[in-house]
Design a protein around this motif. Structure first.
Motif, PDB file in Angstrom:
ATOM      1  N   SER B 276       8.617 -27.262  -5.677  1.00 14.62           N
ATOM      2  CA  SER B 276       8.033 -28.446  -5.041  1.00 14.62           C
ATOM      3  C   SER B 276       7.857 -29.595  -6.036  1.00 14.62           C
ATOM      4  N   ILE B 277       7.600 -29.295  -7.328  1.00 16.56           N
ATOM      5  CA  ILE B 277       7.445 -30.414  -8.265  1.00 16.56           C
ATOM      6  C   ILE B 277       8.790 -31.089  -8.517  1.00 16.56           C
ATOM      7  N   PHE B 278       9.884 -30.331  -8.342  1.00 19.13           N
ATOM      8  CA  PHE B 278      11.190 -30.972  -8.508  1.00 19.13           C
ATOM      9  C   PHE B 278      11.525 -31.855  -7.319  1.00 19.13           C
ATOM     10  N   ALA B 279      11.119 -31.397  -6.118  1.00 20.42           N
ATOM     11  CA  ALA B 279      11.351 -32.240  -4.939  1.00 20.42           C
ATOM     12  C   ALA B 279      10.547 -33.532  -5.049  1.00 20.42           C
ATOM     13  N   ALA B 280       9.266 -33.393  -5.479  1.00 21.51           N
ATOM     14  CA  ALA B 280       8.440 -34.586  -5.661  1.00 21.51           C
ATOM     15  C   ALA B 280       9.024 -35.465  -6.759  1.00 21.51           C
ATOM     16  N   ALA B 283      11.925 -37.505  -5.572  1.00 18.00           N
ATOM     17  CA  ALA B 283      11.509 -38.702  -4.835  1.00 18.00           C
ATOM     18  C   ALA B 283      11.113 -39.808  -5.818  1.00 18.00           C
ATOM     19  N   LEU B 284      10.345 -39.436  -6.843  1.00 18.50           N
ATOM     20  CA  LEU B 284       9.915 -40.407  -7.861  1.00 18.50           C
ATOM     21  C   LEU B 284      11.116 -41.020  -8.571  1.00 18.50           C
ATOM     22  N   PHE B 285      12.059 -40.147  -8.972  1.00 20.00           N
ATOM     23  CA  PHE B 285      13.244 -40.612  -9.685  1.00 20.00           C
ATOM     24  C   PHE B 285      14.050 -41.579  -8.817  1.00 20.00           C
ATOM     25  N   ALA B 286      14.207 -41.219  -7.526  1.00 19.25           N
ATOM     26  CA  ALA B 286      14.987 -42.078  -6.628  1.00 19.25           C
ATOM     27  C   ALA B 286      14.324 -43.452  -6.490  1.00 19.25           C
TER      28      ALA B 286
END
Lengths: 313, 305
Positions: B276-280, B283-286
Motif C-alpha cells: 500500500s505504501i508503494f501505491a500511495a 500517486a505522489l510520484f505521478a
C-alpha cells in the motif's frame, strides 16, 4: 462642440494636477515597498533565528551535558544520548559522499566535456533535472523495494549511504558542471596544443582546477542530505540502537551490513513521544544537527571564496 | 607510454564517463519500475478485492485503512490532507515569495544581496525534522493560544501549523527561482518603463512581472510540488488520521505521512500494508511528475528574450 468642451475639461484637469504631490506619493509608495521587501526577506532569516533559539532554550539542559554525546538511547530521558546516532550519521554520510562522488562527478564531467548538444547528453541532462525534483521519500521507496528486498542489502549502513548518495547526485552533477564551465577554453587548447590527449588534459588540468568548486558542491549537497529523515525511515532504519556498528578498520563488511540510526531519525523518535522530557532531548539533537549543517555551509562558503580568489582567468 | 595506449585510454575514459552519466537514467528507471510493479501487485492483492474492483475502490472508497482489519482503500482522504496542507503553504509562499523576489532583484543593493544569499543557501539545509519540531512545539501552541482568544478549539495535531511552516520553508526556494526569472527580463524593458516616468514598484509589477510570468508560474509550481512531497513536517505535526475535511484545525494525514507511519512498523515484504505504501507513493510520484513537467515546460517558454 462636444469635443471642444471635453478638450477644455481635460486641459483644466491637467492644469489642476499637482505633479509634485503625485511624485511624492509615488516615491513614498516605492519606499514603503522597499521596507516591506526588506522585512519579508529578513522574515525568513528571523524565522531561522527563532528556530535556533527555540531549540537552544528547550534543549539547553541536554546540550551542555557531555553524557548526552556519549550515551546510547534509553527509556529514561535524562540518561538517553546520541552516541549511536551521531556515529551512524558519520558512517552513512561517508557512504553517501563516496557514492555521490563516484557517480556524480564523472556524470558531470561527461555532460560538460563530452556531451555537447548530443542526444544522449540531452536525455541525461533532462533526467537529472527531473530527479532533482523527485520528493526524497520516493528515493526511500526505491531503496526499500530494490536495495533492501531485491538486492538483499538489508536495512544497513550500505543501503542508507547508497540512498542518500543518489539523493545528492543531482546537486553534485550540477556543481561539477558549473565549476568545469568556469575553466576557459584556452587552457584546454593549450594542453591539446602541447600534445596532451583528452584524459591527460582532464586529469592534469580540468579536474585540479575545478576540484575546489566540485568540493563546494559536494559539501552543500551533504549538508542537505545530513538532515534527510524520510528516505531512511522508509528503508526501515531502526530508532532504538544501543550498540555501534563495528569500526571500519576492524570489520569493513560488518560495518556496511550493520543496522544503524542517524541523528534526524533519533530526533524524530524523541519528538513523536508524548513525554515532554523526551522533547528536551529532541531539541538538543535538533540543535546539534542545525549546527552541523551550519558548519558545513560555512566551510562551503569559505571554499567558494578561496576558489574565486585562486583562479581568476 | 605509446600513442596507441593513450588512444585506448582515451576511449576507455569516454566509455567510463558515459556509463556513469547513464546511472542517473538507471535510477529513474528503478524508481518507475519499483513503483509500478508494487502498485500492480497492490491492485491484484486479494486483500484489496483483486483487479479491477480494487482499482475502482481506490477512487470510490471514502476511507483509507489498508492497515486495519476492515480494509478500505480510497485514496481521497490522503489526497485531501496532502493538498490541504500544500494549499495552506502556498497561501504563505505565493505573496511572500513574490515580495522577496521583487525586493532582491529590483530594490536590494549588490551588498545586501551578497549578504543574504549564503543564508538563503543555509535555509535549504535546515533539516526538515527540525521544522517539524518547530511546527509541533512552537507554532501549534502559539496558534492554539491565538484561537482560544476567539473561542475556537484547535487540536494539537492539525493541518494549519505544518502548512504555515512548510510555506516558510519553501519560501527561499520559490523566491530565488522567481528572482532568477526576473533576471532573464532584459534591462531595456525596465529602462523604457523608467523613462516613461514609472516608479520602481510600478515597473516591477507591470513590466517585469508580466514579462517573466511563465518563469514565476513555474517557480510556484515547483514550490507547490515540493510542499506536496514534504514529509517530516507533516509526519510530526499533522497527525495520523486520514479524513475528508477542509477544516485546517483538524488532524489530517498526507501521502508522505502515511508512508512514514507504515514504514515505522515492521513490514513483511509483499504484504498488503507493504504494497500500500508503494501505491500511495505512486500517486505522489505521478502528481509531482505532472507538476514538475508543467513547470519545466513553462520555464522553457519563458526564454523568449
Amino acid at each position: 462642440m462636444e469635443a471642444q468642451t471635453a478638450l477644455k475639461e481635460t486641459s483644466q484637469k491637467l492644469k489642476e494636477f499637482d505633479i509634485d504631490s503625485y511624485a511624492r506619493s509615488v516615491r513614498l509608495r516605492d519606499r514603503v515597498f522597499g521596507v516591506i521587501g526588506l522585512v519579508a526577506t529578513f522574515l525568513t532569516l528571523i524565522f531561522l533565528f527563532t528556530i535556533s533559539v527555540d531549540l537552544l532554550i528547550d534543549g539547553w539542559s541536554r546540550i551542555k551535558d557531555p553524557a548526552f554525546y556519549t550515551s546510547y538511547p534509553s527509556r529514561f530521558p535524562e540518561q538517553a544520548g546520541i552516541l549511536s546516532s551521531w556515529v551512524g550519521t558519520l558512517y552513512v554520510m561517508a557512504g553517501a559522499i563516496f557514492w555521490s562522488i563516484t557517480l556524480g562527478v564523472p556524470a558531470g564531467i561527461y555532460l560538460e566535456e563530452y556531451g555537447g548538444k548530443g542526444k544522449v547528453a540531452r536525455i541525461i541532462e533532462a533526467n537529472i533535472a527531473n530527479l532533482a525534483a523527485v520528493p526524497s521519500i520516493i528515493y526511500g521507496l526505491l531503496a526499500l523495494g530494490i536495495f533492501v528486498y531485491r538486492f538483499k542489502l538489508g536495512e544497513s549502513v550500505l543501503t542508507a549511504g547508497l540512498t542518500l548518495g543518489l539523493l545528492m547526485l543531482p546537486v553534485v552533477v550540477v556543481s561539477t558542471r558549473e565549476s568545469i564551465r568556469r575553466i576557459p577554453r584556452s587552457i584546454r587548447e593549450a594542453s591539446y596544443a602541447l600534445g596532451a590527449t583528452r584524459w591527460e588534459t582532464l586529469l592534469h588540468h580540468i579536474i585540479p582546477y575545478s576540484a575546489g568548486g566540485i568540493f563546494t558542491g559536494i559539501i552543500i549537497a551533504a549538508s542537505r542530505a545530513i538532515g534527510e529523515t524520510a528516505p531512511l525511515i522508509t528503508i526501515g532504519a531502526l530508532t532504538f540502537i544501543a550498540f555501534l556498528p563495528p569500526a571500519p578498520w576492524e570489520d569493513f563488511v560488518g560495518m556496511l551490513k550493520s543496522p544503524f540510526t542517524v541523528l534526524p531519525i533519533q530526533m524524530y523518535n524523541w519528538v513523536s513521544r508524548p513525554q515532554e522530557e523526551f522533547h528536551t532531548n529532541a531539541a538538543a539533537a535538533g540543535f546539534v544537527l542545525l549546527m552541523l549543517a551550519l558548519l558545513m555551509n560555512s566551510i562551503a562558503f569559505y571554499l567558494r571564496f578561496k576558489v574565486r580568489r585562486r583562479y581568476q582567468w | 607510454m605509446s600513442i596507441e595506449l593513450k588512444k585506448k585510454l582515451d576511449i576507455a575514459l569516454y566509455v567510463f564517463l558515459m556509463l556513469m552519466g547513464a546511472v542517473s537514467i538507471l535510477v529513474t528507471f528503478g524508481i518507475v519500475w519499483v513503483l509500478l510493479v508494487d502498485t500492480i501487485r497492490f491492485f491484484t492483492h486479494p486483500d484489496g478485492g483483486g483487479f479491477p474492483s480494487s482499482l475502482i475502490r481506490f477512487f470510490t472508497d471514502k476511507h483509507w485503512t489498508p492497515t486495519f482489519y476492515n480494509k478500505q482503500i480510497g485514496i481521497w482522504p490522503l489526497l485531501n490532507g496532502t493538498f490541504l496542507i500544500a494549499f495552506i503553504s502556498m497561501v504563505v509562499a505565493v505573496p511572500l515569495g513574490l515580495v522577496v523576489a521583487i525586493y532582491l532583484s529590483e530594490y536590494a543593493s549588490w551588498k545586501t544581496k551578497e549578504a543574504v544569499k549564503p543564508w538563503i543557501d543555509f535555509l535549504e539545509a535546515v533539516p526538515t525534522v527540525v521544522y517539524g519540531y518547530f511546527a509541533l512545539l512552537f507554532v501549534t501552541p502559539l496558534l492554539q493560544k491565538f484561537f482560544v482568544y476567539f473561542g475556537v478549539e484547535m487540536e494539537g495535531m492539525n493541518a494549519l501549523s505544518p502548512g504555515i511552516v512548510i510555506g516558510i520553508m519553501i519560501l527561499p526556494y520559490t523566491a530565488s527561482m522567481i528572482e532568477d526569472s526576473f533576471k532573464g527580463v532584459p534591462q531595456y524593458l525596465r529602462e523604457a518603463s523608467y523613462s516613461l516616468g514609472a516608479s520602481k514598484l510600478r515597473t516591477a509589477l507591470f513590466v517585469v512581472l508580466p514579462a517573466a510570468k511563465s518563469g514565476v508560474l513555474s517557480a510556484y509550481l515547483l514550490g507547490f510540488s515540493r510542499a506536496i512531497g514534504e514529509t517530516m513536517v507533516v509526519a510530526v505535526a499533522a497527525g495520523m488520521y486520514p479524513q475528508l475535511t477542509l477544516n485546517p484545525l483538524e488532524p489530517v494525514q498526507t501521502i508522505t505521512g502515511y508512508v512514514v507511519q507504515v514504514a515505522l512498523g515492521d513490514l513483511p515484504f509483499g504484504s498488503f500494508e507493504y504494497l500500500s505504501i508503494f501505491a500511495a507513493g505512486f500517486a505522489l510520484f505521478a502528481i509531482t511528475l505532472v507538476l514538475n513537467s508543467i513547470a519545466v515546460y513553462l520555464k522553457s517558454k519563458s526564454l523568449g528574450y
